[in-house]
Design a protein around this motif. Sequence first.
Motif, PDB file in Angstrom:
ATOM      1  N   CYS A  64       3.967  -6.648   1.268  1.00 34.44           N
ATOM      2  CA  CYS A  64       4.578  -5.717   2.212  1.00 34.44           C
ATOM      3  C   CYS A  64       4.171  -4.299   1.838  1.00 34.44           C
ATOM      4  CB  CYS A  64       6.104  -5.827   2.163  1.00 34.44           C
ATOM      5  SG  CYS A  64       6.697  -7.519   2.422  1.00 34.44           S
ATOM      6  N   VAL A  65       3.486  -3.605   2.762  1.00 32.76           N
ATOM      7  CA  VAL A  65       2.981  -2.254   2.497  1.00 32.76           C
ATOM      8  C   VAL A  65       3.859  -1.258   3.251  1.00 32.76           C
ATOM      9  CG1 VAL A  65       0.972  -0.720   2.702  1.00 32.76           C
ATOM     10  CG2 VAL A  65       0.630  -3.170   2.257  1.00 32.76           C
ATOM     11  N   ASN A  66       4.463  -0.336   2.504  1.00 30.05           N
ATOM     12  CA  ASN A  66       5.448   0.562   3.125  1.00 30.05           C
ATOM     13  C   ASN A  66       4.848   1.482   4.191  1.00 30.05           C
ATOM     14  OD1 ASN A  66       7.697  -0.519   1.787  1.00 30.05           O
ATOM     15  ND2 ASN A  66       7.151   0.607  -0.061  1.00 30.05           N
ATOM     16  N   ALA A  67       3.622   2.004   3.947  1.00 31.35           N
ATOM     17  CA  ALA A  67       3.003   2.886   4.950  1.00 31.35           C
ATOM     18  C   ALA A  67       2.678   2.126   6.239  1.00 31.35           C
ATOM     19  CB  ALA A  67       1.737   3.516   4.381  1.00 31.35           C
ATOM     20  N   LEU A  68       2.666   0.803   6.158  1.00 31.27           N
ATOM     21  CA  LEU A  68       2.378  -0.018   7.347  1.00 31.27           C
ATOM     22  C   LEU A  68       3.657  -0.707   7.836  1.00 31.27           C
ATOM     23  CD1 LEU A  68      -1.001  -1.682   6.192  1.00 31.27           C
ATOM     24  CD2 LEU A  68      -0.662   0.496   7.391  1.00 31.27           C
ATOM     25  N   SER A  69       4.785  -0.086   7.568  1.00 31.65           N
ATOM     26  CA  SER A  69       6.091  -0.619   7.990  1.00 31.65           C
ATOM     27  C   SER A  69       6.319  -2.047   7.507  1.00 31.65           C
ATOM     28  CB  SER A  69       6.229  -0.582   9.522  1.00 31.65           C
ATOM     29  OG  SER A  69       5.846   0.660  10.022  1.00 31.65           O
ATOM     30  N   GLY A  70       5.841  -2.347   6.297  1.00 29.64           N
ATOM     31  CA  GLY A  70       6.105  -3.663   5.713  1.00 29.64           C
ATOM     32  C   GLY A  70       5.072  -4.737   6.044  1.00 29.64           C
ATOM     33  N   MET A 111      -8.262  -7.363   2.555  1.00 28.60           N
ATOM     34  CA  MET A 111      -7.961  -6.214   1.679  1.00 28.60           C
ATOM     35  C   MET A 111      -8.611  -4.940   2.219  1.00 28.60           C
ATOM     36  SD  MET A 111      -7.911  -7.755  -2.189  1.00 28.60           S
ATOM     37  CE  MET A 111      -9.275  -8.896  -2.072  1.00 28.60           C
ATOM     38  N   ASP A 112      -9.870  -5.055   2.694  1.00 35.44           N
ATOM     39  CA  ASP A 112     -10.533  -3.881   3.291  1.00 35.44           C
ATOM     40  C   ASP A 112      -9.739  -3.370   4.485  1.00 35.44           C
ATOM     41  OD1 ASP A 112     -12.583  -3.999   1.481  1.00 35.44           O
ATOM     42  OD2 ASP A 112     -13.905  -5.197   2.771  1.00 35.44           O
ATOM     43  N   MET A 113      -9.210  -4.312   5.292  1.00 38.11           N
ATOM     44  CA  MET A 113      -8.442  -3.916   6.480  1.00 38.11           C
ATOM     45  C   MET A 113      -7.178  -3.147   6.088  1.00 38.11           C
ATOM     46  SD  MET A 113      -8.976  -7.442   8.634  1.00 38.11           S
ATOM     47  CE  MET A 113      -7.476  -7.305   9.584  1.00 38.11           C
ATOM     48  N   ILE A 114      -6.519  -3.613   5.003  1.00 38.48           N
ATOM     49  CA  ILE A 114      -5.311  -2.909   4.558  1.00 38.48           C
ATOM     50  C   ILE A 114      -5.664  -1.493   4.100  1.00 38.48           C
ATOM     51  CG2 ILE A 114      -3.555  -2.826   2.721  1.00 38.48           C
ATOM     52  CD1 ILE A 114      -3.187  -5.810   3.085  1.00 38.48           C
ATOM     53  N   LEU A 115      -6.761  -1.368   3.309  1.00 39.23           N
ATOM     54  CA  LEU A 115      -7.175  -0.035   2.829  1.00 39.23           C
ATOM     55  C   LEU A 115      -7.494   0.885   4.013  1.00 39.23           C
ATOM     56  CD1 LEU A 115      -9.452  -1.062  -0.210  1.00 39.23           C
ATOM     57  CD2 LEU A 115      -7.084  -0.257  -0.274  1.00 39.23           C
ATOM     58  N   LEU A 162      -6.955   2.430  -4.573  1.00 36.76           N
ATOM     59  CA  LEU A 162      -7.838   3.078  -3.595  1.00 36.76           C
ATOM     60  C   LEU A 162      -8.995   2.177  -3.194  1.00 36.76           C
ATOM     61  CD1 LEU A 162      -7.833   6.667  -5.130  1.00 36.76           C
ATOM     62  CD2 LEU A 162      -6.759   5.941  -2.983  1.00 36.76           C
ATOM     63  N   GLU A 163      -9.297   1.198  -4.106  1.00 37.58           N
ATOM     64  CA  GLU A 163     -10.369   0.241  -3.784  1.00 37.58           C
ATOM     65  C   GLU A 163     -10.046  -1.099  -4.441  1.00 37.58           C
ATOM     66  OE1 GLU A 163     -13.117   2.717  -5.874  1.00 37.58           O
ATOM     67  OE2 GLU A 163     -11.709   2.278  -7.482  1.00 37.58           O
ATOM     68  N   LYS A 164     -10.814  -2.146  -4.114  1.00 35.18           N
ATOM     69  CA  LYS A 164     -10.604  -3.470  -4.728  1.00 35.18           C
ATOM     70  C   LYS A 164     -11.076  -3.406  -6.174  1.00 35.18           C
ATOM     71  CE  LYS A 164     -12.930  -5.329  -1.220  1.00 35.18           C
ATOM     72  NZ  LYS A 164     -13.699  -6.245  -0.418  1.00 35.18           N
ATOM     73  N   ILE A 194      -6.023  -5.457  -4.891  1.00 39.09           N
ATOM     74  CA  ILE A 194      -5.619  -4.100  -4.459  1.00 39.09           C
ATOM     75  C   ILE A 194      -4.172  -3.798  -4.839  1.00 39.09           C
ATOM     76  CG2 ILE A 194      -7.297  -3.825  -2.575  1.00 39.09           C
ATOM     77  CD1 ILE A 194      -4.956  -4.565  -0.616  1.00 39.09           C
ATOM     78  N   PHE A 195      -3.545  -4.675  -5.635  1.00 35.71           N
ATOM     79  CA  PHE A 195      -2.135  -4.438  -5.973  1.00 35.71           C
ATOM     80  C   PHE A 195      -1.978  -4.074  -7.439  1.00 35.71           C
ATOM     81  CE2 PHE A 195       2.155  -5.644  -7.277  1.00 35.71           C
ATOM     82  CZ  PHE A 195       2.906  -4.980  -6.314  1.00 35.71           C
ATOM     83  N   VAL A 196      -1.453  -2.860  -7.697  1.00 38.54           N
ATOM     84  CA  VAL A 196      -1.203  -2.387  -9.064  1.00 38.54           C
ATOM     85  C   VAL A 196       0.312  -2.428  -9.295  1.00 38.54           C
ATOM     86  CG1 VAL A 196      -1.444  -0.446 -10.669  1.00 38.54           C
ATOM     87  CG2 VAL A 196      -3.185  -0.827  -8.908  1.00 38.54           C
ATOM     88  N   PRO A 197       0.794  -3.353 -10.155  1.00 36.26           N
ATOM     89  CA  PRO A 197       2.244  -3.422 -10.366  1.00 36.26           C
ATOM     90  C   PRO A 197       2.767  -2.158 -11.052  1.00 36.26           C
ATOM     91  CG  PRO A 197       1.080  -4.904 -11.870  1.00 36.26           C
ATOM     92  CD  PRO A 197       0.053  -4.357 -10.923  1.00 36.26           C
TER      93      PRO A 197
END
Length: 196
Positions: free
Chosen positions: A73-79, A98-102, A143-145, A156-159
Amino acid sequence: MKKILIASHNEGKIKEFRDILEPLGLEVVSAAELNVSDVEETGKTFEENAALKAEAMTRETGFACIADDSGLCVNALSGRPGVYSARYAPDRDFGKGMDMILEEIAATGSEDRSAYFMCVLALAVPGGEVYTFEGKVDGNISLEKRGDRGFGYDKIFVPKGYDLTFGELSKEEKNALSHRGRALQKFVEFMKTKNG
Ligand code: IMP
């Protein structure tokens, strides 16, 4: 409860459950072994999807059943992509996903890169009861994969509290803090109290 059905055809997932549940004295069978087909995820939340899969398989087989549903769930994309994480990537190509999310985050112009992975496990027992166990891990979208491990959106996920992506961390490090690891820990505690 002595026998438990895992609502999955994914060998990796089945093995993960088997390794955890067999030491607790449970006999694990999978939907793949019983030839039970997948249940369509028609719910709008992780909890609904996990519960509907577990309940449907318990009804069909008569065994207690555990199912999970998870996503990013990406907050800038409303989840988003959220419960649609598996379907968001075209032809399940998660490199593209992942590219699409970036690209989508860049297009919003937002500085907010916060995101979380969520997992809900549902246990359905014959007779109708359903128990759910939730695990969440907060973090940021890189910022990138980066990295060559893991699956799905790991690269693309940094905990939170780390500089490395899930794709760069070892399997052990990821499991210790991941959404799925956390939901599984809650489930195992519950099973221990149930089985004495
Ligand atoms: P599910 O099998 O319906 O729960 O689909 C979840 C989807 O979310 C997967 O296909 C992955 O794309 C994504 N996902 C869930 N957990 C993870 C994870 O730990 N790392 C990367 N992607 C994940």
